[in-house]
Design a protein around this motif. Structure first.
Motif, short mmCIF file in Angstrom:
data_model
loop_
_atom_site.label_atom_id
_atom_site.label_comp_id
_atom_site.label_asym_id
_atom_site.label_seq_id
_atom_site.Cartn_x
_atom_site.Cartn_y
_atom_site.Cartn_z
N GLU A 1 2.83 29.31 1.36
CA GLU A 1 3.87 29.08 2.37
C GLU A 1 4.82 30.27 2.42
O GLU A 1 5.29 30.66 3.50
CB GLU A 1 4.63 27.79 2.06
N ALA B 1 7.63 27.03 8.49
CA ALA B 1 7.97 26.07 7.44
C ALA B 1 6.86 25.03 7.30
O ALA B 1 6.38 24.46 8.28
CB ALA B 1 9.28 25.38 7.78
N ALA C 1 11.59 29.87 9.83
CA ALA C 1 11.59 28.43 10.13
C ALA C 1 10.35 28.02 10.92
O ALA C 1 9.90 26.88 10.83
CB ALA C 1 12.85 28.05 10.90
N LYS D 1 5.80 32.42 5.78
CA LYS D 1 7.17 32.64 6.24
C LYS D 1 7.48 34.12 6.37
O LYS D 1 8.23 34.54 7.26
CB LYS D 1 8.16 31.97 5.28
#
Length: 200
Positions: free
Chosen positions: A84, A98, A95, A88
């Motif tokens: 993750e 996310a 965001a 990002k």
């Protein structure tokens, strides 16, 4: 690893969102220039009954190329995942990534019959990556020159018996239990390979 500019198209049931991303390499020859987001979506498999497959299973289908109709053998070999944090770091606004990870589908295409290919192939145009039954977000200008991936724009004089592995880069939910690789030949019959997802 993910450093140079590419573009992300988020494909959702009701919206298409274009973002500017950063990643390594790209179909622009690895110059790092930002690629404009296209409004043209990759074709989705038809709603006919699909053929369920597992890693390494091979199927055959016809694809119309500039030189004529070519029969390809197609096999999804694996789907690998990033973190993750990497996802990002890839997007302009963290965001937007996310809860998502990068999924890379490695798909082998073998020229089985038809004229020699003299320009870039269309065989991978209908290849998409899904997660738990939902289509992922494609990374445009993705780093096709990553290890184990052939750049389809660099493939020339592709003749019968030759194989190339082309990779598709997508963002999918980090908690997805299944990752699916979809491919449809020109007759529209979809094939689906299923792999354990990042959340399995």
């Amino acid at each position: 690893m993910l450093r140079q500019s590419i573009a992300l198209r988020l494909t959702a049931p009701f919206a298409v969102v274009a973002l500017t991303l950063t990643a390594c390499g790209g179909k622009d020859g690895g110059t790092g220039a930002a690629q404009p987001a296209s409004t043209e979506a990759k074709p989705s498999p038809s709603k006919t009954i699909s053929t369920a497959l597992i890693a390494g299973n091979s199927v055959s289908g016809k694809i119309t190329e500039d030189v004529g109709t070519i029969t390809y053998g197609v096999s999804a070999l694996e789907v690998t995942f990033g973190t993750e944090a990497q996802a990002k770091a890839t997007v302009q606004d963290p965001a937007d990534a996310a809860g998502k990870v990068i999924a890379i589908a490695h798909v082998r295409y073998t020229h089985q019959a038809g004229p020699a290919l003299t320009s870039s192939t269309n065989a991978d145009d209908s290849t998409t990556v899904w997660a738990d039954g939902q289509r992922g977000a494609i990374l445009l200008g993705s780093p096709t020159k990553a290890p184990g991936c052939d750049d389809p724009y660099d493939i020339r004089s592709w003749t019968t018996g030759q194989s190339h592995t082309v990779c598709e880069w997508y963002l999918i939910p980090a908690d997805a239990k299944k990752a699916q690789v979809h491919w449809s030949p020109d007759d529209g019959t979809p094939y689906v390979w299923t792999f354990p997802g990042p959340g399995a």
